[in-house]
Scaffold this motif. Structure first.
Motif, PDB file in Angstrom:
ATOM      1  N   ASN A 149      40.386  16.762  23.233  1.00 47.97           N
ATOM      2  CA  ASN A 149      40.867  18.042  22.746  1.00 47.97           C
ATOM      3  C   ASN A 149      40.394  19.153  23.678  1.00 47.97           C
ATOM      4  OD1 ASN A 149      42.065  17.180  20.098  1.00 47.97           O
ATOM      5  ND2 ASN A 149      39.941  16.532  19.731  1.00 47.97           N
ATOM      6  N   ALA A 150      40.812  20.361  23.407  1.00 43.57           N
ATOM      7  CA  ALA A 150      40.371  21.497  24.208  1.00 43.57           C
ATOM      8  C   ALA A 150      38.844  21.563  24.229  1.00 43.57           C
ATOM      9  CB  ALA A 150      40.961  22.785  23.657  1.00 43.57           C
ATOM     10  N   GLY A 151      38.289  21.739  25.417  1.00 49.39           N
ATOM     11  CA  GLY A 151      36.840  21.776  25.573  1.00 49.39           C
ATOM     12  C   GLY A 151      36.248  20.447  26.004  1.00 49.39           C
ATOM     13  N   ASP A 152      37.016  19.354  25.816  1.00 50.50           N
ATOM     14  CA  ASP A 152      36.528  18.033  26.224  1.00 50.50           C
ATOM     15  C   ASP A 152      36.796  17.793  27.715  1.00 50.50           C
ATOM     16  OD1 ASP A 152      35.750  17.490  23.641  1.00 50.50           O
ATOM     17  OD2 ASP A 152      37.618  16.464  23.118  1.00 50.50           O
ATOM     18  N   SER A 153      36.094  16.817  28.273  1.00 42.97           N
ATOM     19  CA  SER A 153      36.253  16.469  29.681  1.00 42.97           C
ATOM     20  C   SER A 153      36.692  15.015  29.831  1.00 42.97           C
ATOM     21  CB  SER A 153      34.934  16.683  30.440  1.00 42.97           C
ATOM     22  OG  SER A 153      34.541  18.041  30.390  1.00 42.97           O
ATOM     23  N   PHE A 154      37.285  14.711  30.976  1.00 44.16           N
ATOM     24  CA  PHE A 154      37.678  13.335  31.289  1.00 44.16           C
ATOM     25  C   PHE A 154      37.534  13.118  32.791  1.00 44.16           C
ATOM     26  CE2 PHE A 154      41.490  15.964  31.373  1.00 44.16           C
ATOM     27  CZ  PHE A 154      42.130  15.591  32.542  1.00 44.16           C
ATOM     28  N   ASP A 155      37.357  11.845  33.186  1.00 40.11           N
ATOM     29  CA  ASP A 155      37.233  11.504  34.598  1.00 40.11           C
ATOM     30  C   ASP A 155      38.577  11.699  35.300  1.00 40.11           C
ATOM     31  OD1 ASP A 155      34.548  10.800  34.384  1.00 40.11           O
ATOM     32  OD2 ASP A 155      35.025   8.726  33.848  1.00 40.11           O
ATOM     33  N   ALA A 156      38.523  12.367  36.437  1.00 38.71           N
ATOM     34  CA  ALA A 156      39.744  12.649  37.174  1.00 38.71           C
ATOM     35  C   ALA A 156      39.456  12.594  38.663  1.00 38.71           C
ATOM     36  CB  ALA A 156      40.301  14.026  36.790  1.00 38.71           C
ATOM     37  N   GLY A 157      40.515  12.512  39.450  1.00 34.78           N
ATOM     38  CA  GLY A 157      40.332  12.469  40.896  1.00 34.78           C
ATOM     39  C   GLY A 157      41.612  12.775  41.633  1.00 34.78           C
ATOM     40  N   ILE A 158      41.454  13.087  42.914  1.00 36.80           N
ATOM     41  CA  ILE A 158      42.584  13.352  43.790  1.00 36.80           C
ATOM     42  C   ILE A 158      42.885  12.087  44.584  1.00 36.80           C
ATOM     43  CG2 ILE A 158      43.423  14.768  45.701  1.00 36.80           C
ATOM     44  CD1 ILE A 158      41.424  16.922  44.797  1.00 36.80           C
ATOM     45  N   ILE A 159      44.123  11.656  44.573  1.00 37.59           N
ATOM     46  CA  ILE A 159      44.504  10.441  45.281  1.00 37.59           C
ATOM     47  C   ILE A 159      44.147  10.570  46.764  1.00 37.59           C
ATOM     48  CG2 ILE A 159      46.431   8.962  45.962  1.00 37.59           C
ATOM     49  CD1 ILE A 159      47.831   9.849  43.347  1.00 37.59           C
ATOM     50  N   GLY A 160      43.303   9.652  47.221  1.00 36.56           N
ATOM     51  CA  GLY A 160      42.856   9.689  48.599  1.00 36.56           C
ATOM     52  C   GLY A 160      41.760  10.696  48.859  1.00 36.56           C
ATOM     53  N   GLY A 161      41.195  11.268  47.784  1.00 30.68           N
ATOM     54  CA  GLY A 161      40.181  12.303  47.955  1.00 30.68           C
ATOM     55  C   GLY A 161      39.067  12.237  46.943  1.00 30.68           C
ATOM     56  N   ALA A 162      38.634  13.395  46.472  1.00 33.23           N
ATOM     57  CA  ALA A 162      37.444  13.518  45.635  1.00 33.23           C
ATOM     58  C   ALA A 162      37.638  12.969  44.229  1.00 33.23           C
ATOM     59  CB  ALA A 162      37.017  14.978  45.558  1.00 33.23           C
ATOM     60  N   ALA A 163      36.536  12.490  43.665  1.00 28.46           N
ATOM     61  CA  ALA A 163      36.479  12.098  42.258  1.00 28.46           C
ATOM     62  C   ALA A 163      35.616  13.120  41.536  1.00 28.46           C
ATOM     63  CB  ALA A 163      35.880  10.705  42.107  1.00 28.46           C
ATOM     64  N   GLY A 164      35.911  13.349  40.277  1.00 27.41           N
ATOM     65  CA  GLY A 164      35.126  14.330  39.552  1.00 27.41           C
ATOM     66  C   GLY A 164      35.450  14.359  38.080  1.00 27.41           C
ATOM     67  N   VAL A 165      35.318  15.536  37.492  1.00 28.79           N
ATOM     68  CA  VAL A 165      35.515  15.707  36.049  1.00 28.79           C
ATOM     69  C   VAL A 165      36.504  16.841  35.808  1.00 28.79           C
ATOM     70  CG1 VAL A 165      34.412  16.351  33.882  1.00 28.79           C
ATOM     71  CG2 VAL A 165      33.209  14.864  35.492  1.00 28.79           C
ATOM     72  N   ALA A 166      37.438  16.609  34.912  1.00 28.99           N
ATOM     73  CA  ALA A 166      38.385  17.643  34.505  1.00 28.99           C
ATOM     74  C   ALA A 166      38.042  18.081  33.081  1.00 28.99           C
ATOM     75  CB  ALA A 166      39.807  17.122  34.564  1.00 28.99           C
ATOM     76  N   THR A 167      38.007  19.369  32.864  1.00 26.22           N
ATOM     77  CA  THR A 167      37.714  19.913  31.538  1.00 26.22           C
ATOM     78  C   THR A 167      38.968  20.583  30.991  1.00 26.22           C
ATOM     79  OG1 THR A 167      35.402  20.303  32.115  1.00 26.22           O
ATOM     80  CG2 THR A 167      36.261  21.486  30.212  1.00 26.22           C
ATOM     81  N   ILE A 168      39.352  20.191  29.784  1.00 27.75           N
ATOM     82  CA  ILE A 168      40.558  20.744  29.167  1.00 27.75           C
ATOM     83  C   ILE A 168      40.282  22.165  28.688  1.00 27.75           C
ATOM     84  CG2 ILE A 168      42.250  20.472  27.310  1.00 27.75           C
ATOM     85  CD1 ILE A 168      41.591  17.453  27.340  1.00 27.75           C
ATOM     86  N   THR A 169      41.033  23.106  29.195  1.00 30.95           N
ATOM     87  CA  THR A 169      40.861  24.503  28.794  1.00 30.95           C
ATOM     88  C   THR A 169      41.758  24.871  27.624  1.00 30.95           C
ATOM     89  OG1 THR A 169      42.480  25.200  30.463  1.00 30.95           O
ATOM     90  CG2 THR A 169      40.146  25.216  31.096  1.00 30.95           C
ATOM     91  N   LYS A 170      42.907  24.194  27.537  1.00 31.64           N
ATOM     92  CA  LYS A 170      43.840  24.498  26.439  1.00 31.64           C
ATOM     93  C   LYS A 170      44.869  23.391  26.312  1.00 31.64           C
ATOM     94  CE  LYS A 170      47.205  27.516  26.928  1.00 31.64           C
ATOM     95  NZ  LYS A 170      47.972  28.785  27.078  1.00 31.64           N
ATOM     96  N   ILE A 171      45.278  23.127  25.095  1.00 33.75           N
ATOM     97  CA  ILE A 171      46.439  22.280  24.828  1.00 33.75           C
ATOM     98  C   ILE A 171      47.422  23.145  24.051  1.00 33.75           C
ATOM     99  CG2 ILE A 171      47.338  20.197  23.743  1.00 33.75           C
ATOM    100  CD1 ILE A 171      44.637  18.899  24.090  1.00 33.75           C
ATOM    101  N   SER A 172      48.560  23.418  24.649  1.00 33.89           N
ATOM    102  CA  SER A 172      49.532  24.327  24.035  1.00 33.89           C
ATOM    103  C   SER A 172      50.181  23.693  22.809  1.00 33.89           C
ATOM    104  CB  SER A 172      50.594  24.719  25.055  1.00 33.89           C
ATOM    105  OG  SER A 172      51.390  23.591  25.391  1.00 33.89           O
ATOM    106  N   ASP A 173      50.918  24.509  22.072  1.00 41.07           N
ATOM    107  CA  ASP A 173      51.589  24.028  20.858  1.00 41.07           C
ATOM    108  C   ASP A 173      52.590  22.915  21.150  1.00 41.07           C
ATOM    109  OD1 ASP A 173      50.158  25.858  19.383  1.00 41.07           O
ATOM    110  OD2 ASP A 173      51.758  27.368  19.366  1.00 41.07           O
TER     111      ASP A 173
END
Length: 246
Positions: free
Chosen positions: A32-56
């Motif tokens: 949900n908004a405020g939660d984080s998940f593992d994310a990365g750029i194909i061929g590049g960096a790995a990191g964490v994405a944080t959800i700022t908003k989920i629209s209606d």
């Protein structure tokens, strides 16, 4: 999917509701908004994405924070006789998960010619399987995929085959001079090139061609394996011998 992968352009944008990654984040990861998940750029960096908003309407907005350069691919190149498409999809997913750096698909003397006419590579299905295997391994780096019409073409055109520090192996259960295990026990190579035939194996002409190119014919026991099984097992044995699976 143990990491959500994005291109450099996608990582800057929101995810629409119907995107498979959005479905995974909401329905599988239950984020949900405020939660984080593992994310990365194909061929590049790995990191964490944080959800700022989920629209209606379900659109996911997020910020990405890189944490590392991503898991490196291992110095293993696989030359694989073109198998039937359904096998190829599974094979590519598994070897990408194991971390091979390159896969070269080629026609062989005994390859079913209709397999070479398959659109599994041209329609993007092959790359998608590599991407799926990469995500399964929580990696960001996708193996290079090349296609050649014949084994002869691979040997003539591929520069890595001429590298002096690469161990060259061809799996064969008819004319093998040693087992894969024994060969690797006496090798300390920094990189490996392994050739695996299509489902009907190699011809004598191809065995001669490979030996002339510096390959050692190795066996993995007396059982005849599917191409996809042989590729996965051989990759695992080779990578373990190089210390990457420890």
């Amino acid at each position: 999917m143990n990491i959500c992968l994005f291109t450099t352009e996608e990582i800057k944008k929101s995810l629409p509701k119907n995107d498979e990654r959005a479905k995974h984040i909401v329905k599988v990861l239950h984020k949900n908004a405020g939660d984080s998940f593992d994310a990365g750029i194909i061929g590049g960096a790995a990191g964490v994405a944080t959800i700022t908003k989920i629209s209606d309407d379900g659109e996911i907005f997020f910020d990405f924070e890189p944490k590392s350069a991503g898991k490196k691919l291992y110095p293993l190149t696989l030359i694989i006789g073109f198998p039937r498409p359904i096998q190829l999809r599974r094979l590519l997913r598994d070897v990408a998960g194991l971390g091979a750096q390159k896969v070269i698909l080629c026609g062989t003397d005994l390859t079913e010619k209709s397999y070479l006419d398959s659109n599994v590579v041209s329609d993007g299905s092959a790359y998608q399987m590599l991407l799926d295997g990469t995500a399964q391994a929580a990696s960001t780096h996708v193996p290079v995929l090349e296609v050649a019409k014949s084994l002869d073409e691979v040997i003539i055109s591929n520069e890595q085959l001429a590298m002096s520090n690469s161990s060259k192996i061809v799996l064969d259960n008819r004319r093998a001079t040693c087992s894969l295990h024994d060969f690797l026990a006496h090798e300390s190579a920094h990189s490996v090139v392994a050739a695996i035939g299509s489902e009907r194996g190699w011809t004598e002409r191809e065995r001669d061609l490979l030996e002339k190119a510096g390959f050692t014919l190795c066996s993995m026991g007396t059982r005849i394996l599917r191409t996809e099984t042989a590729a996965t097992v051989a990759s695992s044995i080779i990578l373990d011998s190089m210390g990457f699976l420890q």
